[in-house]
Design an enzyme around this catalytic site. Structure first.
Site, PDB file in Angstrom:
ATOM      1  N   GLU A 129       0.949  -1.158  -0.136  1.00  0.00           N
ATOM      2  CA  GLU A 129      -0.045   0.080  -0.033  1.00  0.00           C
ATOM      3  C   GLU A 129       0.900   1.305  -0.055  1.00  0.00           C
ATOM      4  O   GLU A 129       1.925   1.243   0.686  1.00  0.00           O
ATOM      5  CB  GLU A 129      -0.909  -0.050   1.109  1.00  0.00           C
ATOM      6  N   CYS A 142       3.592   8.383   1.431  1.00  0.00           N
ATOM      7  CA  CYS A 142       3.907   7.401   2.352  1.00  0.00           C
ATOM      8  C   CYS A 142       4.236   6.254   1.670  1.00  0.00           C
ATOM      9  O   CYS A 142       3.297   5.712   1.162  1.00  0.00           O
ATOM     10  CB  CYS A 142       3.117   7.299   3.360  1.00  0.00           C
ATOM     11  N   CYS A 149       6.620  -7.162   6.921  1.00  0.00           N
ATOM     12  CA  CYS A 149       7.752  -6.695   7.783  1.00  0.00           C
ATOM     13  C   CYS A 149       8.108  -7.770   8.734  1.00  0.00           C
ATOM     14  O   CYS A 149       7.446  -8.570   9.026  1.00  0.00           O
ATOM     15  CB  CYS A 149       7.100  -5.362   8.642  1.00  0.00           C
ATOM     16  N   CYS A 153       6.806  -5.486  15.865  1.00  0.00           N
ATOM     17  CA  CYS A 153       6.226  -4.347  16.788  1.00  0.00           C
ATOM     18  C   CYS A 153       5.069  -4.521  17.326  1.00  0.00           C
ATOM     19  O   CYS A 153       4.139  -4.774  16.564  1.00  0.00           O
ATOM     20  CB  CYS A 153       6.509  -3.048  16.109  1.00  0.00           C
ATOM     21  N   CYS A 156       2.120  -2.494  16.004  1.00  0.00           N
ATOM     22  CA  CYS A 156       1.731  -2.354  14.818  1.00  0.00           C
ATOM     23  C   CYS A 156       1.065  -3.441  13.833  1.00  0.00           C
ATOM     24  O   CYS A 156       1.591  -4.652  14.068  1.00  0.00           O
ATOM     25  CB  CYS A 156       3.173  -2.150  13.881  1.00  0.00           C
ATOM     26  N   GLY A 208       7.212  -2.145   5.986  1.00  0.00           N
ATOM     27  CA  GLY A 208       8.471  -2.599   5.833  1.00  0.00           C
ATOM     28  C   GLY A 208       9.380  -1.674   6.619  1.00  0.00           C
ATOM     29  O   GLY A 208       9.235  -0.538   7.013  1.00  0.00           O
ATOM     30  N   SER A 240      12.096   6.673   7.767  1.00  0.00           N
ATOM     31  CA  SER A 240      11.795   6.241   9.191  1.00  0.00           C
ATOM     32  C   SER A 240      12.263   4.783   9.502  1.00  0.00           C
ATOM     33  O   SER A 240      11.925   3.782   8.742  1.00  0.00           O
ATOM     34  CB  SER A 240      10.373   6.163   9.292  1.00  0.00           C
ATOM     35  N   HIS A 264       9.279   5.472  20.925  1.00  0.00           N
ATOM     36  CA  HIS A 264       8.293   4.786  21.461  1.00  0.00           C
ATOM     37  C   HIS A 264       8.550   4.337  22.752  1.00  0.00           C
ATOM     38  O   HIS A 264       7.592   3.852  23.516  1.00  0.00           O
ATOM     39  CB  HIS A 264       7.894   3.323  20.588  1.00  0.00           C
ATOM     40  N   CYS A 382      -1.093   5.514  10.402  1.00  0.00           N
ATOM     41  CA  CYS A 382       0.141   4.743  10.689  1.00  0.00           C
ATOM     42  C   CYS A 382       0.071   3.340  11.592  1.00  0.00           C
ATOM     43  O   CYS A 382      -0.755   3.234  12.325  1.00  0.00           O
ATOM     44  CB  CYS A 382       1.016   5.569  11.638  1.00  0.00           C
TER      45      CYS A 382
HETATM   46  N1  SAH Z   1       9.946   0.084   9.865  1.00  0.00           N
HETATM   47  C1  SAH Z   1      10.022   1.540   9.811  1.00  0.00           C
HETATM   48  C2  SAH Z   1       8.813   2.303   8.928  1.00  0.00           C
HETATM   49  C3  SAH Z   1       7.352   2.094   9.187  1.00  0.00           C
HETATM   50  S1  SAH Z   1       7.026   3.880   9.824  1.00  0.00           S
HETATM   51  C4  SAH Z   1       9.871   2.120  11.286  1.00  0.00           C
HETATM   52  O1  SAH Z   1       9.658   1.450  12.324  1.00  0.00           O
HETATM   53  O2  SAH Z   1      10.103   3.440  11.629  1.00  0.00           O
HETATM   54  C5  SAH Z   1       5.468   3.527  10.487  1.00  0.00           C
HETATM   55  C6  SAH Z   1       5.395   4.317  11.733  1.00  0.00           C
HETATM   56  O3  SAH Z   1       4.210   4.377  12.491  1.00  0.00           O
HETATM   57  C7  SAH Z   1       6.266   4.039  12.848  1.00  0.00           C
HETATM   58  O4  SAH Z   1       6.709   4.974  13.566  1.00  0.00           O
HETATM   59  C8  SAH Z   1       5.660   3.000  13.758  1.00  0.00           C
HETATM   60  O5  SAH Z   1       5.934   2.859  14.880  1.00  0.00           O
HETATM   61  C9  SAH Z   1       3.902   3.490  13.732  1.00  0.00           C
HETATM   62  N2  SAH Z   1       3.000   2.993  13.885  1.00  0.00           N
HETATM   63  C10 SAH Z   1       2.935   1.637  13.767  1.00  0.00           C
HETATM   64  N3  SAH Z   1       1.751   1.164  14.236  1.00  0.00           N
HETATM   65  C11 SAH Z   1       1.224   2.081  14.659  1.00  0.00           C
HETATM   66  C12 SAH Z   1      -0.451   2.389  15.376  1.00  0.00           C
HETATM   67  N4  SAH Z   1      -1.099   1.423  15.406  1.00  0.00           N
HETATM   68  N5  SAH Z   1      -0.520   3.613  15.904  1.00  0.00           N
HETATM   69  C13 SAH Z   1       0.081   4.648  15.469  1.00  0.00           C
HETATM   70  N6  SAH Z   1       1.429   4.598  15.156  1.00  0.00           N
HETATM   71  C14 SAH Z   1       1.838   3.398  14.550  1.00  0.00           C
END
Ligand code: SAH
Length: 408
Positions: A129, A142, A149, A153, A156, A208, A240, A264, A382
């Protein structure tokens, strides 16, 4: 969560505006994965090599490379027949050996706030996406760097899905091209005003971990930054990372873009749980790499992303610890209210809590904007990417009469 979709176009409607500057995305005429060489994704030197290999005379090479590059990346023209400053027989020659192909858009959803989410088809039947987020004074695309991935996390949604593969350079650059097609964001001849562009910024914050696909991401961004084409400056590109420490200095030196880090948590204990890559490169190692980044890349601030999870990482004490940890690093802290997804294990912190957290950071001298969730009605916010897609897959299987395990 209700899904309010303003408009979902059929794939064939996207990228076929009838204008000559739209790439043809239909599989029949420009298959992205055919035997012909796809010119999208090649570096200038590679383009030159491939033109030479297929018979372009040596003394014309520079010129032809520049012309074709400009057609593809500046004007957005993928049809060789329309490359009017090339001789007719040379255009026919190009058509015989090459294609200018980008991933197909399978669906497009438009959120109530104008955010657009594209589901795109990449090689070997995979899907990723791409999200376009319009703002008052800029438009941000974006983009994704991998199918799925590996990071897992815990908060996520993308991370709950399996990693399949890295995207190719063409698939990464292709996301920019297809969005510019859809937004009609190519300059009209003679009216190439950069400041009027709908896509002014790029963030590598889709699906990713970009630093696990370093070379392809770097080469794709070099194409995007090239001043003879798309020409988005390195300061308008933000990569990021969850903290792939050994690649951070390389990012500074070989891409030079802005850096965001998914922080985080302020203790290793909690970060190990939220962002498990912390077990490999812990806070001390990450912070040491980040301290070097602004100098190595000659850029300004690093963005610390911090997802606000109720009762998990959102206390005043944690805000104070965050300030201590980043002290000395030119930084801004982006507070991201947690975006929920079906059966997510966390809740979003209250607005009051987020404000109080932001206040502490702000008082310590750092900008601490609270990110407004965008496109959450179409699961484009996000951490929500891919979820709808997976459900679509389940539906398709169910329609075909196969039993499919429900994913959420
Ligand atoms: N893998 C990279 C790129 C992904 S960026 C990274 O981790 O930075 C996506 C961003 O959205 C990251 O900062 C991630 O931590 C955040 N994110 C992931 N799940 C989320 C959620 N449910 N709510 C808000 N932010 C989230």
């Amino acid at each position: 969560m209700t899904v309010a979709v303003k408009g979902t176009d059929s794939p064939s409607a996207v990228g076929q505006t009838g204008k000559m500057n739209a790439f043809d995305q239909s599989e029949k005429s420009t298959p992205m994965y055919s035997n012909q060489v796809n010119l999208v994704g090649l570096a200038r030197t590679e383009l030159e090599d491939v033109l030479a290999r297929f018979g372009t005379p040596q003394k014309q090479l520079r010129m032809r490379t520049a012309q074709i590059w400009q057609w593809i990346y500046y004007w957005g023209v993928g049809d060789f027949a329309a490359m009017t400053n090339l001789a007719n027989d040379y255009r026919a020659h190009l058509k015989e050996h090459f294609v200018v192909a980008i991933p197909e858009v399978l669906s497009r959803q438009i959120s109530n706030d104008g955010t657009r989410k594209y589901l795109i088809k990449v090689g070997s039947g995979h899907e990723v996406e791409t999200v376009y987020i319009p703002d008052e004074n800029r438009g941000t695309l974006c983009i994704s760097s991998q199918v799925g991935c590996t990071l897992s996390c815990s908060f996520c949604h993308t991370g709950t899905q399996p990693m399949v593969r890295n995207l190719t350079v063409a698939e990464i650059v292709g996301q920019v091209l297809l969005a510019r097609n859809d937004l009609d964001d190519w300059p009209e001849r003679g009216h190439a005003k950069k400041e009027e562009r709908r896509i002014s910024n790029i963030v590598l914050m889709g699906m990713g971990e970009p630093l696990f696909n370093f070379e392809n991401v770097r080469d794709a961004m070099r194409i995007v930054m090239d001043s003879g084409g798309i020409s988005i400056s390195r300061r308008r590109i933000t990569l990021s990372t969850a903290g792939v420490v050994p690649q951070i200095a390389r990012t500074a030196q070989e891409i030079g873009c802005m850096l965001a880090v998914s922080f985080h948590a302020t203790t290793n204990e909690l970060r190990d749980e939220l962002v498990p890559i912390n077990r490999r490169w812990n806070l001390a190692a990450l912070l040491a790499a980040l301290r070097e980044y602004p100098r190595l890349s000659n850029s300004e601030r690093i963005t610390f992303e911090y997802v606000m999870l109720a009762g998990i990482n959102d206390s005043d004490e944690e805000a104070r610890r965050l300030v201590q940890l980043i002290s000395g690093i030119p930084a801004k802290v982006n507070l991201i209210p947690f975006n929920e997804w079906p059966r997510s294990p966390y809740q979003r912190s209250s607005d009051d809590r987020i404000r109080s957290f932001a206040d502490i950071i702000h008082k310590a001298g750092y900008a601490a904007p609270i990110r407004t969730p965008r496109g959450d009605d179409i699961l484009a916010a996000c951490g929500q990417l891919k979820s709808a897609t997976q459900r679509l897959g389940v539906l398709r299987k169910a329609e075909a009469g196969q039993s499919a395990p429900l994913l959420q």
